[in-house]
Design a protein around this motif. Structure first.
Motif, short mmCIF file in Angstrom:
data_model
loop_
_atom_site.label_atom_id
_atom_site.label_comp_id
_atom_site.label_asym_id
_atom_site.label_seq_id
_atom_site.Cartn_x
_atom_site.Cartn_y
_atom_site.Cartn_z
N GLU A 26 -4.09 6.67 -1.26
CA GLU A 26 -3.51 5.35 -1.06
C GLU A 26 -3.71 4.51 -2.31
O GLU A 26 -4.78 4.53 -2.90
N HIS A 27 -2.67 3.81 -2.70
CA HIS A 27 -2.79 2.91 -3.84
C HIS A 27 -2.24 1.55 -3.44
O HIS A 27 -1.11 1.46 -2.97
N SER A 28 -3.07 0.52 -3.62
CA SER A 28 -2.59 -0.83 -3.31
C SER A 28 -2.32 -1.58 -4.60
O SER A 28 -2.97 -1.33 -5.61
N LEU A 86 1.76 -5.54 2.50
CA LEU A 86 0.55 -6.22 2.94
C LEU A 86 0.75 -7.73 2.97
O LEU A 86 0.42 -8.39 3.93
N ARG A 131 1.30 5.23 0.11
CA ARG A 131 0.61 6.45 0.50
C ARG A 131 1.38 7.63 -0.09
O ARG A 131 2.60 7.68 -0.01
N LYS A 156 0.87 -1.16 0.00
CA LYS A 156 0.00 0.00 0.00
C LYS A 156 0.91 1.22 0.00
O LYS A 156 1.75 1.37 0.89
#
Lengths: 96, 94
Positions: free
Chosen positions: A30-32, A71, A24, A22
């Motif tokens: 936020e980009h996962s 993650l 930020r 993830k």
């Protein structure tokens, strides 16, 4: 992990490759996605997200990366898919 | 500066590891740029600006992107350079 992302350097960026992360940005977005690579010149992070039918790539510019959180790691199937994601289609066989 | 031979040996080993990592990462990034050529790319920029354009090329130090058909709020720019400093992120489908 809170870090000065552009200053981490290639060996530490490599630890994030093929992991779901993830990212930020300074603007709070936020980009996962699965981290395919990090450009060692601009520190930009290449993220891949995919579903059964479609895949898209998001590149977050190095100067905008505030924080990168791991993650999970890729399993065998995902790792293979990540390897194949940006490879060109296999060249035609030159055998007669 | 004076360094012992042992130190310089481990330094060069470290350097080699780092250079290898650098090349692996750069190749991945260049493949990403390559797969982006001629595709519609959405750029997210500062001040909450979102524009779409067809990606052409990037310079080697990733300072500018050359794009075509840049859809801006005040019209379509046939050819344009986007300053990478102004970009937060960009996305495209593969």
């Amino acid at each position: 992990m809170d870090c000065d992302w552009p200053l981490l350097g290639p060996l530490r960026w490599l630890h994030y490759v093929n992991k779901q992360v993830k990212v930020r940005t300074g603007k709070g977005d936020e980009h996962s996605g699965w981290l395919l690579s990090v450009d060692p010149v601009s520190a930009s992070a290449v993220l891949l997200t995919f579903s059964e039918t479609a895949a898209s790539v998001r590149v977050v510019m190095g100067h905008a990366v505030k924080e990168v959180e791991v993650l999970r790691e890729a399993d065998e199937v995902t790792a293979e898919r990540l390897r194949a994601a940006l490879l060109p289609p296999s060249p035609p066989s030159l055998d007669p | 500066s004076i360094s012992s031979s042992a130190a310089s040996e481990s330094d060069s080993e470290q350097l080699q590891k780092e250079q290898h990592a650098r090349s692996v990462l750069r190749e991945g990034f260049l493949r990403c740029l390559l797969s982006m050529t001629n595709k519609k790319v959405q750029f997210q920029m500062y001040e909450n600006v979102k524009v779409e354009a067809t990606f052409g090329a990037s310079d080697i130090d990733v300072l500018n992107f050359q794009v075509s058909d840049l859809h801006t709020p005040i019209g379509v720019q046939k050819e344009a350079l986007i300053r990478c400093q102004d970009v937060i992120s960009f996305t495209f489908d593969i």
